[in-house]
Design a protein around this motif. Structure first.
Motif, PDB file in Angstrom:
ATOM      1  N   UNK A 131       0.830  -1.208   0.000  1.00  0.00           N
ATOM      2  CA  UNK A 131       0.000   0.000   0.000  1.00  0.00           C
ATOM      3  C   UNK A 131       0.863   1.256   0.000  1.00  0.00           C
ATOM      4  N   UNK A 132       1.948   1.246   0.795  1.00  0.00           N
ATOM      5  CA  UNK A 132       2.836   2.399   0.834  1.00  0.00           C
ATOM      6  C   UNK A 132       3.592   2.545  -0.474  1.00  0.00           C
ATOM      7  N   UNK A 133       4.125   1.429  -0.983  1.00  0.00           N
ATOM      8  CA  UNK A 133       4.898   1.475  -2.219  1.00  0.00           C
ATOM      9  C   UNK A 133       4.055   2.037  -3.365  1.00  0.00           C
ATOM     10  N   UNK A 134       2.789   1.665  -3.377  1.00  0.00           N
ATOM     11  CA  UNK A 134       1.900   2.148  -4.431  1.00  0.00           C
ATOM     12  C   UNK A 134       1.764   3.668  -4.381  1.00  0.00           C
ATOM     13  N   UNK A 135       1.831   4.247  -3.188  1.00  0.00           N
ATOM     14  CA  UNK A 135       1.679   5.695  -3.055  1.00  0.00           C
ATOM     15  C   UNK A 135       3.002   6.432  -3.249  1.00  0.00           C
ATOM     16  N   UNK A 136       4.105   5.705  -3.230  1.00  0.00           N
ATOM     17  CA  UNK A 136       5.425   6.319  -3.399  1.00  0.00           C
ATOM     18  C   UNK A 136       5.898   6.324  -4.847  1.00  0.00           C
ATOM     19  N   UNK A 137       5.148   5.686  -5.726  1.00  0.00           N
ATOM     20  CA  UNK A 137       5.509   5.629  -7.140  1.00  0.00           C
ATOM     21  C   UNK A 137       4.240   5.536  -7.961  1.00  0.00           C
ATOM     22  N   UNK A 138       4.352   5.866  -9.234  1.00  0.00           N
ATOM     23  CA  UNK A 138       3.236   5.699 -10.160  1.00  0.00           C
ATOM     24  C   UNK A 138       3.423   4.358 -10.854  1.00  0.00           C
ATOM     25  N   UNK A 139       2.618   3.376 -10.496  1.00  0.00           N
ATOM     26  CA  UNK A 139       2.782   2.045 -11.061  1.00  0.00           C
ATOM     27  C   UNK A 139       1.428   1.466 -11.450  1.00  0.00           C
ATOM     28  N   UNK A 140       1.476   0.522 -12.390  1.00  0.00           N
ATOM     29  CA  UNK A 140       0.258  -0.167 -12.794  1.00  0.00           C
ATOM     30  C   UNK A 140       0.101  -0.190 -14.294  1.00  0.00           C
ATOM     31  N   UNK A 141      -1.116  -0.435 -14.719  1.00  0.00           N
ATOM     32  CA  UNK A 141      -1.424  -0.441 -16.140  1.00  0.00           C
ATOM     33  C   UNK A 141      -1.397   0.987 -16.676  1.00  0.00           C
ATOM     34  N   UNK A 142      -1.386   1.152 -18.007  1.00  0.00           N
ATOM     35  CA  UNK A 142      -1.444   2.513 -18.539  1.00  0.00           C
ATOM     36  C   UNK A 142      -2.631   3.304 -18.006  1.00  0.00           C
ATOM     37  N   UNK A 143      -3.796   2.671 -17.889  1.00  0.00           N
ATOM     38  CA  UNK A 143      -4.963   3.380 -17.356  1.00  0.00           C
ATOM     39  C   UNK A 143      -4.756   3.763 -15.897  1.00  0.00           C
ATOM     40  N   UNK A 144      -4.138   2.860 -15.113  1.00  0.00           N
ATOM     41  CA  UNK A 144      -3.871   3.155 -13.698  1.00  0.00           C
ATOM     42  C   UNK A 144      -2.985   4.389 -13.571  1.00  0.00           C
ATOM     43  N   UNK A 145      -1.896   4.401 -14.322  1.00  0.00           N
ATOM     44  CA  UNK A 145      -0.943   5.505 -14.209  1.00  0.00           C
ATOM     45  C   UNK A 145      -1.546   6.790 -14.765  1.00  0.00           C
ATOM     46  N   UNK A 146      -2.322   6.676 -15.835  1.00  0.00           N
ATOM     47  CA  UNK A 146      -2.983   7.860 -16.389  1.00  0.00           C
ATOM     48  C   UNK A 146      -3.905   8.496 -15.350  1.00  0.00           C
ATOM     49  N   UNK A 147      -4.619   7.668 -14.594  1.00  0.00           N
ATOM     50  CA  UNK A 147      -5.505   8.197 -13.557  1.00  0.00           C
ATOM     51  C   UNK A 147      -4.713   8.871 -12.445  1.00  0.00           C
TER      52      UNK A 147
END
Length: 322
Positions: free
Chosen positions: A273-289
């Motif tokens: 959960x913390x790592x997700x908030x410390x970087x922009x990661x995921x699918x293109x749609x996830x990162x675009x959001x």
């Protein structure tokens, strides 16, 4: 902020340790993919920022290039103005310059940490803008002393580049709002951190906010997060506290760093959960959001920082966000 206002530009960071044979290709591919901006870094012991900027400006067609950042204590401001003016004149409308304190440990290691970094930065940005605008700099400051220097009209750029302050502390952010055209925020930049920074900047005129973020894009979100983890290693150090405190888990993250045997172990142990908030990661749609969330918080340019080991392949993944 209305949906019409919640928009910005997307840039990409040229990695400081990219193999030299890939520098020009990376910049040209970023241009071809349609990134709005390319930012180069000047970290101690790596490549010089102005030389990198000159090279990629000459070998690309339209991408805007930012230098982020030049430590104020490292260069005499008159000679920095000559270099920046030359780049801005030869590549009109395509250059941004960020100036900052530099990392304290780095600057102390080369004997260049001033007694008052804040005073130096204010004098430096004011004088740099004065010179590039073609005005006479008659300065008798604590650190900068110029006796009526004026750049020759033959070297003045048609478009004076925006000057950013690359800073993170509240007092430095306030100074940025007073003297700079924009603020460069180092990674990680969250909407929460952006709003706190803007409260300190308190801009009274148009002011750009450029935000770096570690970014990994993959159709498998777990693979994207795993790819980003090694880049999180420095974030447990005290210098990054202003970025982490707004997220609500700074003390726990600092404790995890203290009990980890190495930066590598720390990065792997960061809760998902913390790592997700410390970087922009995921699918293109996830990162675009996530990028859109940054725009809505006040960021004007989101700069995506690719993760290794193959930076050009990572760049292709980041381009899917566009």
């Amino acid at each position: 902020m209305s949906p019409q206002e919640a928009s910005g530009t997307i840039g990409v960071l040229l990695p400081r340790d990219i193999p030299h044979a890939d520098v020009i290709a990376f910049a040209q591919e970023a241009d071809d993919y349609g990134f709005d901006e390319l930012w180069v870094v000047e970290d101690l012991g790596y490549r010089g920022g102005l030389v990198q900027a000159a090279t990629v400006l000459a070998r690309t067609r339209q991408i805007r290039v930012g230098v982020g950042l030049l430590p104020a204590a490292a260069r005499n401001v008159a000679f920095a103005a000559m270099e920046a003016a030359t780049l801005a004149q030869l590549h009109p409308g395509r250059l941004d310059i960020a100036v900052g304190h530099g990392m304290p440990d780095w600057m102390r290691s080369v004997g260049a940490w001033p007694a008052s970094p804040l005073t130096l930065l204010g004098e430096y940005i004011h004088t740099l803008r004065t010179l590039m605008a073609g005005r006479s700099a008659d300065t008798d400051g604590r650190y900068i002393r110029l006796d009526g220097l004026r750049l020759d009209p033959s070297v003045l750029p048609e478009h004076v580049p925006d000057i950013f302050a690359g800073v993170r502390g509240p007092k430095s952010l306030t100074l940025s709002g007073q003297v700079a055209d924009g603020t460069l925020l180092a990674e990680p930049v969250s909407p929460e951190y952006t709003r706190e920074a803007l409260a300190s900047i308190n801009p009274q005129r148009p002011h750009r906010i450029t935000a770096y973020n570690i970014t990994a894009v993959d159709d498998d979100p777990h693979a994207a997060l795993a790819a980003a983890r090694p880049a999180l290693q420095p974030l447990g150090d005290p210098d990054w506290a202003p970025h982490i405190v707004p997220l609500g888990f700074h003390d726990e993250l600092a404790a995890l760093r203290r009990t980890s045997k190495s930066p590598q172990e720390f990065a792997q142990a960061i809760p998902e959960e913390w790592a997700h908030r410390l970087a922009l990661t995921g699918t293109p749609d996830d990162v675009r959001a996530r990028v859109q969330d940054l725009f809505e918080s006040g960021v004007t340019t989101a700069v995506l920082s690719p993760v290794g080991p193959d930076y050009r392949s990572a760049l292709a993944g980041l381009a899917k966000v566009l």
